[in-house]
Design a protein around this motif. Sequence first.
Motif, PDB file in Angstrom:
ATOM      1  N   LEU A 100      15.315  43.334  -4.931  1.00  0.00           N
ATOM      2  CA  LEU A 100      14.847  41.921  -4.246  1.00  0.00           C
ATOM      3  C   LEU A 100      15.534  40.804  -4.877  1.00  0.00           C
ATOM      4  CD1 LEU A 100      13.052  40.895  -1.872  1.00  0.00           C
ATOM      5  CD2 LEU A 100      11.389  40.623  -3.404  1.00  0.00           C
TER       6      LEU A 100
ATOM      7  N   LYS B 142      12.637  29.516  -0.335  1.00  0.00           N
ATOM      8  CA  LYS B 142      13.486  30.329  -0.910  1.00  0.00           C
ATOM      9  C   LYS B 142      14.166  31.184  -0.148  1.00  0.00           C
ATOM     10  CE  LYS B 142      11.113  30.356  -5.551  1.00  0.00           C
ATOM     11  NZ  LYS B 142      10.441  31.082  -6.479  1.00  0.00           N
ATOM     12  N   HIS B 143      15.685  31.375  -0.318  1.00  0.00           N
ATOM     13  CA  HIS B 143      16.366  32.069   0.422  1.00  0.00           C
ATOM     14  C   HIS B 143      16.316  33.657  -0.315  1.00  0.00           C
ATOM     15  CE1 HIS B 143      19.768  33.197   3.165  1.00  0.00           C
ATOM     16  NE2 HIS B 143      20.027  33.920   2.332  1.00  0.00           N
ATOM     17  N   THR B 144      16.037  34.582   0.643  1.00  0.00           N
ATOM     18  CA  THR B 144      15.754  35.875   0.002  1.00  0.00           C
ATOM     19  C   THR B 144      16.567  36.929   0.679  1.00  0.00           C
ATOM     20  OG1 THR B 144      13.523  35.261  -0.102  1.00  0.00           O
ATOM     21  CG2 THR B 144      13.874  37.691  -0.244  1.00  0.00           C
ATOM     22  N   SER B 145      16.976  37.973  -0.338  1.00  0.00           N
ATOM     23  CA  SER B 145      17.968  38.857   0.389  1.00  0.00           C
ATOM     24  C   SER B 145      17.685  40.038  -0.446  1.00  0.00           C
ATOM     25  CB  SER B 145      19.237  38.649   0.134  1.00  0.00           C
ATOM     26  OG  SER B 145      19.564  38.080  -1.140  1.00  0.00           O
ATOM     27  N   VAL B 146      17.766  41.170   0.008  1.00  0.00           N
ATOM     28  CA  VAL B 146      17.602  42.468  -0.544  1.00  0.00           C
ATOM     29  C   VAL B 146      18.819  43.389  -0.629  1.00  0.00           C
ATOM     30  CG1 VAL B 146      16.461  43.510   1.278  1.00  0.00           C
ATOM     31  CG2 VAL B 146      15.715  44.172  -0.823  1.00  0.00           C
TER      32      VAL B 146
ATOM     33  N   GLY C  43      16.138  36.268  -5.050  1.00  0.00           N
ATOM     34  CA  GLY C  43      15.793  35.113  -4.492  1.00  0.00           C
ATOM     35  C   GLY C  43      14.282  34.848  -4.940  1.00  0.00           C
ATOM     36  N   ASN C  44      13.605  35.703  -5.386  1.00  0.00           N
ATOM     37  CA  ASN C  44      12.299  35.359  -5.888  1.00  0.00           C
ATOM     38  C   ASN C  44      12.227  35.421  -7.358  1.00  0.00           C
ATOM     39  OD1 ASN C  44      10.747  34.758  -3.580  1.00  0.00           O
ATOM     40  ND2 ASN C  44      11.036  37.082  -3.109  1.00  0.00           N
TER      41      ASN C  44
END
Length: 146
Positions: A120, A101-105, A122-123
Amino acid sequence: MKRYFWALPLVLILAAGCGKERLADIATPQQMEEKDLLMILPSIPEEFCYADRMAEIWDELAMDINGTDPQVLSIPNEVDCYSYGFSRCEWVDLGVGENNKHTSVIECISDDEKRLCFYLLGNEYRDIEGNTFESTCVQGMNGSEK
């Protein structure tokens, strides 16, 4: 007496659950607005937000960074750091994490630079059809100075 024997296992199961505290310390909206550090997780159903494992992870993080009063709050609508008065924000790409999964914050700091907020992305939790939920899980704690 024999006709009530079926109730004994039920009573034992119920009694075994008595006296066990849930780990999640649930905040009021006002308490959450006063926290020094916020972690906002969009699209998390209430039952997952208050899950013991989620609270345990947040409590462990509080211990690791000397945070105090870790609490959690499920909100039935979508909120972000702007909802808590943060305005100085920047997008940080964390790349591909667990489960590909692509995650960014979105990291935000308060105007007085004493409070932090992380949103957060991406989740997000999705149902079987791939739809997200409007509910948001907000976790917060105070710094060790309070």
